[in-house]
Design an enzyme around this catalytic site. Structure first.
Site, PDB file in Angstrom:
ATOM      1  N   GLU A   9       0.865  -1.182   0.000  1.00 37.35           N
ATOM      2  CA  GLU A   9       0.000   0.000   0.000  1.00 37.35           C
ATOM      3  C   GLU A   9       0.903   1.234   0.000  1.00 37.35           C
ATOM      4  O   GLU A   9       1.866   1.285   0.763  1.00 37.35           O
ATOM      5  CB  GLU A   9      -0.883   0.056   1.247  1.00 37.35           C
ATOM      6  CG  GLU A   9      -1.648  -1.205   1.575  1.00 37.35           C
ATOM      7  CD  GLU A   9      -2.187  -1.166   2.999  1.00 37.35           C
ATOM      8  OE1 GLU A   9      -2.215  -0.071   3.611  1.00 37.35           O
ATOM      9  OE2 GLU A   9      -2.566  -2.227   3.505  1.00 37.35           O
ATOM     10  N   ASP A  55      -7.167   8.480   1.303  1.00 37.51           N
ATOM     11  CA  ASP A  55      -6.883   8.141   2.695  1.00 37.51           C
ATOM     12  C   ASP A  55      -6.045   9.237   3.336  1.00 37.51           C
ATOM     13  O   ASP A  55      -4.917   9.493   2.912  1.00 37.51           O
ATOM     14  CB  ASP A  55      -6.150   6.795   2.769  1.00 37.51           C
ATOM     15  CG  ASP A  55      -6.006   6.303   4.199  1.00 37.51           C
ATOM     16  OD1 ASP A  55      -6.977   6.390   4.960  1.00 37.51           O
ATOM     17  OD2 ASP A  55      -4.912   5.837   4.555  1.00 37.51           O
TER      18      ASP A  55
END
Length: 431
Positions: A9, A55
């Site tokens: 990620e 995010d």
């Protein structure tokens, strides 16, 4: 060595000098463009099996599930290319007067803000957590940055690994502060009775393909050895965080020190050689042999201080050389910091990393053709391919890593609890 589901990620940084006056957030626009493009699959997922989302103020991309370190490199690099394409679209169509948008794959900004670059590994529930991981994995994670560090300038000094520098404890459940060498987050995205998702947050955002490969090859191998209970004699570190803080600021391998619980002092190279010896017993195929040889050669090079050759494979070392070249005329700290960040740009026409790769100064372990294919397609040997096939067949109402809700008049939920599954018997005929 066998297969292991894994992925990464990355929180990418998009920056424009006139961002405020342009009236849009490039992180949000990049996601909007992606979801309106031919690459979009369903929800937050794209066609190659990866997931893109917003995010904490950033465009974040999680790679699809892959089964080996070689594929991991390819699909991670595909993620870079996807974001760089989005950056170019925004720059060409939505800025005025030649305003540039920059995209960075790094871990820190000059103001001290840190960005996530995390690894995920599917591990067996049979291994005691966190006890066995602290005993046998932490010594690896606390010393691997000597060849997996990305390098960075923090607090006015060059460090081998920004995330190692920011690590503050051995075990932690946090991911944004008080970060630990071992993270306890447990979201398996799979059958929780069988698997745990090991969430590693002490790794750096890497550009170098060899460094990415070694990070995953060695860590995956250590996890395999743990599951087979073959690390009973793993070195016991006295104070791993203290040693990390000390070593991460030292560029000379001859001055690195790790303090063991028995009072002896060794080099982190020796800790990694312990794992090297154990991993040799796992080597099975040509891919394993090539990765193992790379690992052995890198450790030998660190032991012999063969810096120029090692820089082809170790990012913190090559970034250091790139900064030195950029400041050869005696420029000040601002130029150093600018060169440090420019190294991590993903736009090939601006990135110091890609400039050096084009010059043949860096080794590669994948190809541009493989990366281009990975932009469009998931790996054929994981759940990512199954998820793509189901999305191509059905209208999707909801989607996550381990399930889909299909709209075929029944609103059926299809569970995908096995990350290694490439087909479901119930739906095989329909796909």
């Amino acid at each position: 060595m066998g297969t292991r589901i894994q992925g990464t990620e990355h929180e990418y940084t998009l920056y424009c000098r006139k961002m405020g006056t342009l009236g849009f957030d490039p992180h949000v626009m990049a996601l909007d463009l992606l979801r309106d493009s031919d690459l979009h699959l369903a929800g937050e997922f794209i066609k190659n099996g990866s997931r893109a989302y917003y995010d904490v103020g950033h465009f974040e991309l999680s790679t699809c599930e892959v089964t080996n370190p070689w594929d991991l490199v390819t699909w991670e690099k595909a993620g870079e290319k996807i974001l760089d394409w989005l950056r170019k679209v925004m720059e060409d169509k939505y800025t005025a007067g030649g305003v540039k948008i920059h995209a960075f794959k790094n871990n820190t900004s000059p103001d001290g803000t840190s960005y996530g670059s995390h690894e995920n590994y599917c591990v067996s529930r049979d291994v005691a957590f966190p006890e066995e991981f602290v005993r046998t994995l932490v010594p690896h994670l606390a010393t691997r940055f000597i060849y997996t560090g990305a390098g960075d300038i923090i607090d006015g000094k060059y460090v081998l690994s920004p995330m190692a520098y920011l690590t503050s404890t051995i075990v932690s459940g946090e991911t944004m502060h008080d970060t630990g060498i071992l993270n306890t987050r447990d979201e398996p995205h799979a059958d929780a009775r069988r698997w745990r998702r090991l969430h590693v947050i002490v790794g750096d955002a890497l550009m170098n393909e060899t460094a990415i490969l070694l990070r995953h090859f060695v860590t995956s191998s250590v996890l395999k050895l743990m599951e087979e209970n073959r690390l009973k004699d793993a070195p016991k570190l006295k104070s791993p965080v203290d040693d990390v803080w000390r070593n991460v600021e030292i560029r000379d391998p001859g001055k690195w020190k790790v303090h063991l619980a028995d009072g002896s002092v060794v080099s982190p190279i020796e800790i990694q050689r312990y794992y090297l010896g154990k991993i040799e017993t796992l080597v099975e195929d040509d891919g394993d042999r090539r990765a193992f040889k790379l690992f052995e050669e890198v450790l030998d090079g660190l032991g012999n201080k063969s810096s120029k050759h090692l820089a082809r494979r170790i990012e913190w070392l090559d970034r250091y050389y790139a900064i030195q070249e950029a400041t050869a005329d005696g420029a000040g700290p601002d130029v150093e910091m600018s060169a440090c960040k420019q190294y991590s740009e993903i736009g090939e026409e601006r990135s110091l990393f890609y400039q050096r790769q084009r010059k043949g100064l860096l080794d590669r372990v994948t190809t541009d053709d493989r990366i281009l294919r990975a932009i469009q397609e998931p790996p054929a040997d994981t759940r990512a391919a199954l998820r793509r096939n189901l999305c191509d067949k059905f209208n999707i109402e909801a989607i996550d890593w381990s399930f889909l809700v299909v709209n075929d008049g029944t609103r059926r939920r299809i569970d995908l609890y096995d990350p290694y599954a490439t087909e479901l018997e119930e739906y095989a005929a329909a796909i």
